[in-house]
Design a protein around this motif. Structure first.
Motif, short mmCIF file in Angstrom:
data_model
loop_
_atom_site.label_atom_id
_atom_site.label_comp_id
_atom_site.label_asym_id
_atom_site.label_seq_id
_atom_site.Cartn_x
_atom_site.Cartn_y
_atom_site.Cartn_z
N PRO A 1 42.64 34.47 32.02
CA PRO A 1 41.60 35.52 32.13
C PRO A 1 40.43 35.04 32.99
O PRO A 1 40.07 33.86 32.97
CB PRO A 1 41.15 35.74 30.69
N ASN B 1 41.93 33.79 40.32
CA ASN B 1 41.02 34.87 39.97
C ASN B 1 40.00 35.13 41.08
O ASN B 1 39.59 36.27 41.28
CB ASN B 1 40.30 34.57 38.66
N TYR C 1 44.74 39.08 36.67
CA TYR C 1 45.05 38.95 35.25
C TYR C 1 45.29 40.31 34.59
O TYR C 1 46.15 40.45 33.73
CB TYR C 1 43.95 38.19 34.51
N ASP C 2 44.55 41.31 35.02
CA ASP C 2 44.67 42.64 34.40
C ASP C 2 45.79 43.49 34.98
O ASP C 2 46.45 44.22 34.24
CB ASP C 2 43.34 43.40 34.53
#
Length: 155
Positions: A105, A116, A123-124
């Motif tokens: 996350p 990220n 991640y989403d």
């Protein structure tokens, strides 16, 4: 070593060295959670090792991924930030033969994770470059839940 805030892994050794299975106190629960730290990362490494992947086919950052790298029997499968071609492979995983992105996350230390930073929605959503293959809840103390994304095939 007796304070979880200052030496969390050492503090967790209490659960290993003095298990006291009948002790259900909050103190003992914290010790057990800490003792389980990195068990999830070992399972991830075992899973990826079992896939018999070619070299340089899984990208992860070592911000949290160091536990997976330490546990794998096949470290050359992984592409990490210290590899000279990391940025090139991360920028175009489809064209470069990357099979998986191992993501955490984008919160806490995960906000500095290179995957990220490059793909803020990875991640989403998979950031339109990958599809969620496996979600791995973490049972270790203070460790993130993982998501393994399979890189989309070229169109």
């Amino acid at each position: 070593m007796g304070q979880s805030d200052y030496a969390p892994q050492e503090y967790g050794l209490g659960a290993v060295l003095n298990p006291q299975p009948d002790d259900v106190s909050a103190h003992k629960a914290v010790e057990h959670r800490i003792a389980r730290t990195f068990r999830t990362e070992r399972r991830i490494a075992e899973h990826l090792d079992s896939l018999d992947l070619p070299e340089s086919s899984v990208i992860t950052d070592t911000v949290y991924g160091f536990g997976v790298l330490a546990a794998t029997d096949r470290p050359k499968v992984f592409v990490i930030p210290s590899d000279p071609d990391f940025t090139e492979l991360l920028n175009d995983p489809v064209a470069n033969g990357i099979k998986y992105l191992l993501a955490v996350p984008p919160i806490g230390r995960g906000a500095s994770d290179a995957l990220n930073l490059r793909y803020p929605t990875l991640y989403d959503t998979g950031a339109e470059v990958a599809t969620l293959e496996l979600e791995i809840p973490n049972d270790g103390d203070g460790q993130p839940d993982w998501r393994l994304y399979r890189v989309n095939e070229p169109a």
